[in-house]
Design an enzyme around this catalytic site. Structure first.
Site, short mmCIF file in Angstrom:
data_model
loop_
_atom_site.label_atom_id
_atom_site.label_comp_id
_atom_site.label_asym_id
_atom_site.label_seq_id
_atom_site.Cartn_x
_atom_site.Cartn_y
_atom_site.Cartn_z
N GLY A 5 39.07 34.84 41.68
CA GLY A 5 38.32 35.32 42.83
C GLY A 5 39.15 35.49 44.07
O GLY A 5 39.12 36.55 44.72
N ALA A 6 39.91 34.47 44.45
CA ALA A 6 40.73 34.55 45.66
C ALA A 6 41.80 35.62 45.52
O ALA A 6 42.02 36.44 46.42
CB ALA A 6 41.36 33.20 45.96
N GLY A 60 48.04 34.65 39.91
CA GLY A 60 46.60 34.42 39.87
C GLY A 60 45.80 35.67 40.19
O GLY A 60 46.09 36.38 41.15
N LYS A 86 33.56 31.99 41.88
CA LYS A 86 33.53 33.29 42.58
C LYS A 86 33.23 34.46 41.65
O LYS A 86 32.71 35.48 42.10
CB LYS A 86 34.86 33.52 43.31
CG LYS A 86 35.09 32.53 44.44
CD LYS A 86 36.42 32.77 45.13
CE LYS A 86 36.68 31.69 46.16
NZ LYS A 86 37.94 31.91 46.89
N ASP A 95 37.73 36.52 51.18
CA ASP A 95 39.02 35.85 51.04
C ASP A 95 40.16 36.74 51.51
O ASP A 95 41.08 36.29 52.20
CB ASP A 95 39.28 35.47 49.57
CG ASP A 95 38.55 34.19 49.18
OD1 ASP A 95 38.11 33.45 50.07
OD2 ASP A 95 38.42 33.95 47.97
#
Length: 294
Positions: free
Chosen positions: A162-163, A159, A98, A135
């Protein structure tokens, strides 16, 4: 011809897969087939093609989604080739690509700019590629459907890839009061903290009692023996938990959340929440390319 190095067996296998999809569509009477690609590594767990292709067929749309597992080492070369393959008008991107796909976008929408990541690329009328991040839309839709209102709440997120970036953008824009997050990748974490004005933690919190929403935006949970990204047993019982992992549906983290009595959603709910957005993006790409004569 299509940008792939057909002297390499792996490249040829990918080209053959796409050409087979085009020919199968033509065999059903679709004279001008279009392809949308689902790319990632691994890709077997991804459900989007199975959810979107029946919808494309039911609507009589001349497009199908094909899953392609790309090599991490040679990602740039293969992906660049795919973007020039005949009739590819959109790509949906999952882990771990991503962020790497950013360099292939000629423009970004606001969601992708803030997130610094892309999970949908669409070919425009002039042949350029625009990147978007869906997302966060999916996660936010799933949260609200499950009864969680983000306005004025506080979240902890594991985290910042990307997500995670996409989720953070959507939540802040929806009125979340703030997010604390941890990611060992200092560059990614610093960029996200500065873009959104949220707090990067040097270490995961030992106690989660101060948060209303807990988010796992890491790959932890894809494998049965993965460690937990955080310990839900330290959360207040009124907290809500969201896990981006779609398969297995019942991750160890969600199991621990249930044990603690926390309401929760998983990656499948998130995917269902973003399917409409992905569908609209692919359809727009098809319409633009038909109008542009491609």
């Amino acid at each position: 011809m299509n940008g792939l190095d057909l002297s390499q067996a792996s490249h040829r296998a990918i080209a053959d897969r796409l050409e087979s999809a085009r020919q199968s569509m033509k065999a059903t009477g679709i004279d001008r087939p279009f392809l949308a690609l689902m790319v990632g590594n691994p890709i077997a767990q991804v459900k989007a093609p199975a959810m979107l292709n029946p919808r494309f067929e039911d609507e009589g749309l001349p497009v199908r989604m094909v899953s392609v597992e790309l090599p991490v080492e040679d990602f740039g070369g293969v992906y660049g080739g795919l973007l020039t393959f005949p009739d590819v008008v959109a790509t949906v991107i999952t882990v771990p690509f991503k962020v790497p796909v950013l360099k292939f976008c000629q423009s970004l929408d606001r969601s992708a700019e803030l997130a610094g990541a892309v999970n949908l690329m669409m070919r425009t009328k002039d042949g350029s590629w625009v990147g978007s991040m869906k997302d966060g839309d999916g996660f936010l839709t799933a949260l609200k459907k499950a009864g969680f209102d983000p306005i004025g709440r506080r979240a902890y997120m594991a985290g910042a890839g990307g997500a995670g970036s996409g989720i953070a953008v959507a939540l802040i824009l929806a009125g979340l009061a703030g997010i604390d997050f941890h990611d060992p990748n200092q560059e990614k974490a610093t960029r996200l903290a500065e873009a959104l004005g949220i707090t990067r933690l040097a270490e995961p919190p030992s106690n989660l009692n101060g948060y209303d929403l807990l988010i796992n935006a890491t790959p932890l949970g894809l494998k049965e023996n993965d460690p937990l990204p955080f310990d839900p047993s330290t959360a207040r019982q009124s907290a809500f938990l969201g896990d981006v992992i779609a398969e297995p549906e019942r991750t160890r983290l969600r199991g621990a959340a249930v044990q603690r009595g926390l309401k929760n959603i998983g990656g499948m709910e998130m995917l269902k929440g973003q399917i409409d957005a992905l569908y609209r993006g692919v359809v727009k790409a098809v319409e633009d390319n038909m109008a542009g004569g491609r």
